[in-house]
Design a protein around this motif. Structure first.
Motif, mmCIF file in Angstrom:
data_model
loop_
_atom_site.group_PDB
_atom_site.id
_atom_site.type_symbol
_atom_site.label_atom_id
_atom_site.label_comp_id
_atom_site.label_asym_id
_atom_site.label_seq_id
_atom_site.Cartn_x
_atom_site.Cartn_y
_atom_site.Cartn_z
ATOM 1 N N TYR A 1 0.843 -1.202 0.000
ATOM 2 C CA TYR A 1 0.000 0.000 0.000
ATOM 3 C C TYR A 1 0.875 1.248 0.000
ATOM 4 C CZ TYR A 1 -4.046 -2.931 0.801
ATOM 5 O OH TYR A 1 -5.039 -3.859 0.651
ATOM 6 N N ALA A 2 0.773 2.033 -1.058
ATOM 7 C CA ALA A 2 1.581 3.233 -1.194
ATOM 8 C C ALA A 2 1.109 4.325 -0.240
ATOM 9 C CB ALA A 2 1.520 3.737 -2.641
ATOM 10 N N LYS A 3 1.955 5.337 -0.087
ATOM 11 C CA LYS A 3 1.658 6.443 0.836
ATOM 12 C C LYS A 3 0.386 7.176 0.458
ATOM 13 C CE LYS A 3 3.807 10.593 2.811
ATOM 14 N NZ LYS A 3 5.008 11.472 2.806
ATOM 15 N N ASP A 4 0.096 7.258 -0.846
ATOM 16 C CA ASP A 4 -1.107 7.963 -1.285
ATOM 17 C C ASP A 4 -2.337 7.052 -1.320
ATOM 18 O OD1 ASP A 4 -0.330 6.389 -3.387
ATOM 19 O OD2 ASP A 4 -0.404 7.965 -4.909
ATOM 20 N N GLU A 5 -2.189 5.791 -0.860
ATOM 21 C CA GLU A 5 -3.312 4.866 -0.796
ATOM 22 C C GLU A 5 -3.829 4.702 0.632
ATOM 23 O OE1 GLU A 5 -3.040 1.442 -4.040
ATOM 24 O OE2 GLU A 5 -1.184 1.585 -2.876
ATOM 25 N N MET A 6 -2.893 4.525 1.585
ATOM 26 C CA MET A 6 -3.312 4.271 2.966
ATOM 27 C C MET A 6 -2.199 4.665 3.927
ATOM 28 S SD MET A 6 -5.918 3.352 4.638
ATOM 29 C CE MET A 6 -6.232 3.214 6.382
ATOM 30 N N THR A 7 -2.572 5.237 5.064
ATOM 31 C CA THR A 7 -1.634 5.585 6.119
ATOM 32 C C THR A 7 -2.197 5.124 7.461
ATOM 33 O OG1 THR A 7 -2.651 7.758 6.467
ATOM 34 C CG2 THR A 7 -0.833 7.638 4.873
ATOM 35 N N ALA A 8 -1.330 5.074 8.474
ATOM 36 C CA ALA A 8 -1.775 4.682 9.813
ATOM 37 C C ALA A 8 -2.841 5.641 10.326
ATOM 38 C CB ALA A 8 -0.584 4.633 10.764
ATOM 39 N N HIS A 9 -2.639 6.921 10.093
ATOM 40 C CA HIS A 9 -3.612 7.920 10.545
ATOM 41 C C HIS A 9 -4.901 7.841 9.739
ATOM 42 C CE1 HIS A 9 -5.228 11.712 12.002
ATOM 43 N NE2 HIS A 9 -4.238 11.781 12.854
ATOM 44 N N GLY A 10 -4.787 7.313 8.511
ATOM 45 C CA GLY A 10 -5.960 7.215 7.651
ATOM 46 C C GLY A 10 -7.017 6.257 8.163
ATOM 47 N N PHE A 11 -6.651 5.324 9.068
ATOM 48 C CA PHE A 11 -7.645 4.420 9.629
ATOM 49 C C PHE A 11 -8.753 5.182 10.357
ATOM 50 C CE2 PHE A 11 -4.226 1.112 9.421
ATOM 51 C CZ PHE A 11 -4.914 0.206 8.637
ATOM 52 N N ARG A 12 -8.420 6.375 10.897
ATOM 53 C CA ARG A 12 -9.430 7.189 11.582
ATOM 54 C C ARG A 12 -10.466 7.703 10.580
ATOM 55 N NH1 ARG A 12 -8.507 9.613 16.455
ATOM 56 N NH2 ARG A 12 -8.859 11.750 15.706
ATOM 57 N N ALA A 13 -9.994 8.126 9.418
ATOM 58 C CA ALA A 13 -10.916 8.594 8.380
ATOM 59 C C ALA A 13 -11.761 7.445 7.839
ATOM 60 C CB ALA A 13 -10.130 9.265 7.253
ATOM 61 N N THR A 14 -11.144 6.282 7.721
ATOM 62 C CA THR A 14 -11.887 5.096 7.282
ATOM 63 C C THR A 14 -13.046 4.826 8.225
ATOM 64 O OG1 THR A 14 -9.875 4.117 6.329
ATOM 65 C CG2 THR A 14 -11.719 2.642 6.800
ATOM 66 N N ALA A 15 -12.734 4.782 9.519
ATOM 67 C CA ALA A 15 -13.771 4.500 10.520
ATOM 68 C C ALA A 15 -14.823 5.596 10.552
ATOM 69 C CB ALA A 15 -13.121 4.342 11.893
ATOM 70 N N ARG A 16 -14.377 6.851 10.533
ATOM 71 C CA ARG A 16 -15.314 7.989 10.607
ATOM 72 C C ARG A 16 -16.317 7.934 9.452
ATOM 73 N NH1 ARG A 16 -18.524 11.192 9.913
ATOM 74 N NH2 ARG A 16 -18.657 13.396 10.551
ATOM 75 N N THR A 17 -15.856 7.564 8.266
ATOM 76 C CA THR A 17 -16.729 7.525 7.091
ATOM 77 C C THR A 17 -17.726 6.370 7.163
ATOM 78 O OG1 THR A 17 -14.978 8.518 5.733
ATOM 79 C CG2 THR A 17 -16.763 7.374 4.575
ATOM 80 N N LEU A 18 -17.218 5.175 7.409
ATOM 81 C CA LEU A 18 -18.084 3.992 7.320
ATOM 82 C C LEU A 18 -18.966 3.798 8.543
ATOM 83 C CD1 LEU A 18 -15.598 1.510 5.596
ATOM 84 C CD2 LEU A 18 -17.528 2.728 4.582
ATOM 85 N N ILE A 19 -18.512 4.256 9.720
ATOM 86 C CA ILE A 19 -19.356 4.129 10.910
ATOM 87 C C ILE A 19 -20.639 4.933 10.736
ATOM 88 C CG2 ILE A 19 -19.536 4.913 13.320
ATOM 89 C CD1 ILE A 19 -16.726 3.874 13.764
ATOM 90 N N VAL A 20 -20.519 6.101 10.129
ATOM 91 C CA VAL A 20 -21.691 6.960 9.935
ATOM 92 C C VAL A 20 -22.488 6.511 8.707
ATOM 93 C CG1 VAL A 20 -22.467 9.321 9.478
ATOM 94 C CG2 VAL A 20 -20.594 8.907 11.093
ATOM 95 N N GLU A 21 -21.796 6.291 7.589
ATOM 96 C CA GLU A 21 -22.494 6.004 6.336
ATOM 97 C C GLU A 21 -23.000 4.568 6.247
ATOM 98 O OE1 GLU A 21 -20.142 7.088 3.000
ATOM 99 O OE2 GLU A 21 -20.074 9.216 3.503
ATOM 100 N N ALA A 22 -22.174 3.603 6.669
ATOM 101 C CA ALA A 22 -22.565 2.199 6.520
ATOM 102 C C ALA A 22 -23.317 1.664 7.736
ATOM 103 C CB ALA A 22 -21.314 1.348 6.267
ATOM 104 N N LEU A 23 -22.860 2.036 8.947
ATOM 105 C CA LEU A 23 -23.488 1.507 10.153
ATOM 106 C C LEU A 23 -24.588 2.409 10.696
ATOM 107 C CD1 LEU A 23 -20.396 0.065 12.056
ATOM 108 C CD2 LEU A 23 -21.773 -0.964 10.242
ATOM 109 N N GLY A 24 -24.636 3.654 10.219
ATOM 110 C CA GLY A 24 -25.729 4.544 10.593
ATOM 111 C C GLY A 24 -25.659 5.127 11.992
#
Length: 447
Positions: free
Chosen positions: A346-369
């Motif tokens: 996974y390249a730097k412009d694909e995923m980062t350690a800090h990016g896991f927060r954005a992943t969770a923030r997006t899907l927790i609201v959009e997918a899990l409601g």
């Protein structure tokens, strides 16, 4: 009024120890032996109804004729409505200022009233409110980008054009965000001087529009479920050390910042009840909040507890949950998780350690409601909703615990390919103009 009542210097020289004051008339007199063997000249006068005394020097350094001349000047000032003592204070202030200017020049210090002198005083006042990591950046910007160009200029002499020329030197290096931070710091220095009573305006007030806008760079993050599922599978198959593998597994689950995770200590965890309290000092807060703020509560889902239970068998005898490979008394490097992601492809412009927060923030609201305010609270962000901090504490914690378990369950289901959640997917875009193309093609066919 009688003047020049002292006949000559012989009269003064003939004074014996213990003699009384010798008056010359018009307010001028000599006090014998006030400084050992010297006599002191004094001038008494009344200004705006108040009785005052002015020292005119000592005899014999100031002779009789010179003392009379000084007294005459003082009487002239009184006649003009001026206080001789004010003039004396101004003269002394000039002398002190010149002496201080000479001393600062010899010591290599900035002149009084210059941008650098005021900026250093502003920094001295503010630095105790900042973390050292931040204050070091502020002073470094001033020393590298500002002082060499306008540091010696008096604040009153600095024009918007001078400030803009300095800022464009910074901008030319391609560091737009730094340029805007330098501008903000300079404006703070001018506002500090204005608060101190300087008659100034902030020349940087209207310069933002003259600078290039900084680029907004977010941490790279995967937010599409299919791609996240592949990443979770890669993490499960990671062949590195168990400590790094555990950090990789926990990163998407717990929503904490990378630094908060890698510096975790076992004394902060209650695995029996699924609790983790991150100390305030390790959170992204102001210096005061770090010192006196409440810890951040992280509910531990069962999947996280399982990872930590296994990790405890390996590092539980140490203070740190994720010790470094070489130095067990230090946390793993801040680049460890990112390096593992790169090793997995996974390249730097694909995923980062800090990016896991954005992943969770997006899907927790959009997918899990889940409510956005609950997700923001768990991310240790300030809740924008005015009612966000007014939730019943027990209810709010319960919602966070529910959310964290639901999120970890969702991650597990994604990884194993058994997720039942349907994600909204936009259909392939088909411009309506394609109809015209099809119509033209139909017309071109032979009948």
């Amino acid at each position: 009024m009688a003047l020049e009542m002292i006949k000559s210097d012989r009269t003064i020289k003939a004074l014996k120890f213990g003699a009384g004051r010798l008056s010359d008339g018009g307010g001028l007199y000599l006090l014998p032996f006030v400084n050992g063997g010297s006599h002191g000249w004094r001038f008494d006068y009344t200004y705006q109804g108040k009785r005052k005394t002015l020292s005119l020097g000592v005899y014999p350094q100031v002779g009789l004729a010179q003392a009379r001349q000084k007294a005459t000047v003082a009487r002239s000032m009184l006649a003009a409505g001026q206080d001789p003592s004010d003039d004396r204070r101004q003269q002394r202030a000039v002398i002190v200022e010149r002496h201080e200017a000479g001393r600062r020049q010899e010591a290599g210090e900035a002149p009084l009233g210059s941008f650098e002198e005021v900026a250093r005083r502003w920094f001295h006042v503010r630095q105790d409110q900042w973390m050292q990591s931040y204050s070091s950046k502020v002073i470094a910007r001033l020393q590298n980008d500002v002082f060499p160009f306008i540091g010696s200029q008096l604040l009153s002499d600095i024009t918007p054009k001078m400030l803009l020329d300095m800022l464009r030197r910074v901008e030319a290096r391609g560091v737009r965000e730094t340029t805007h931070r330098v501008l903000e710091t300079c404006s703070n220095v001018f506002r500090f001087a204005i608060a101190e009573g300087h008659d100034l305006t902030d020349p940087g007030r209207d310069l933002k529009g003259a600078l290039k806008k900084p680029q907004c760079n977010h941490f790279a993050a995967i937010t599409k479920p299919q791609e996240l599922a592949r990443l979770l599978g890669a993490i499960e198959a990671y062949q590195g050390t168990y400590v790094v593998r555990a950090a990789l597994k926990l990163s998407p689950m717990l929503l904490v910042r990378p630094g908060e995770l890698r510096k975790a200590q076992w004394c902060e965890f209650d695995l029996d009840n699924g609790l983790w309290y991150v100390p305030s000092a390790r959170l992204k807060r102001t210096k005061l909040e770090k010192e006196v703020g409440e810890p951040h509560f992280v509910p531990l889902p069962r999947q996280a507890v399982q990872v930590l239970e296994e990790l405890f068998l390996l590092t539980g005898h140490l203070a740190l949950v994720f010790p470094g490979e070489r130095h067990r008394d230090r946390p793993m490097s801040e680049n460890t998780v990112n390096a593992a992601l790169r090793a997995m492809g996974y390249a730097k412009d694909e995923m980062t350690a800090h990016g896991f927060r954005a992943t969770a923030r997006t899907l927790i609201v959009e997918a899990l409601g889940f409510d956005e305010a609950v997700a923001e609270m768990q991310l240790a962000h300030a809740v924008k909703d005015a009612n966000g901090t007014a939730y019943n504490r027990a209810e709010f914690l319960a919602k966070r615990q529910e959310m964290m378990q639901a999120w970890s369950d969702y991650l597990e289901d994604l990884r194993l390919g058994r997720s039942k959640i349907k994600h909204s997917v936009l259909p392939e875009f088909k411009p309506v103009t394609l109809r015209l193309r099809n119509t033209h093609a139909a017309r071109a066919l032979p009948l």
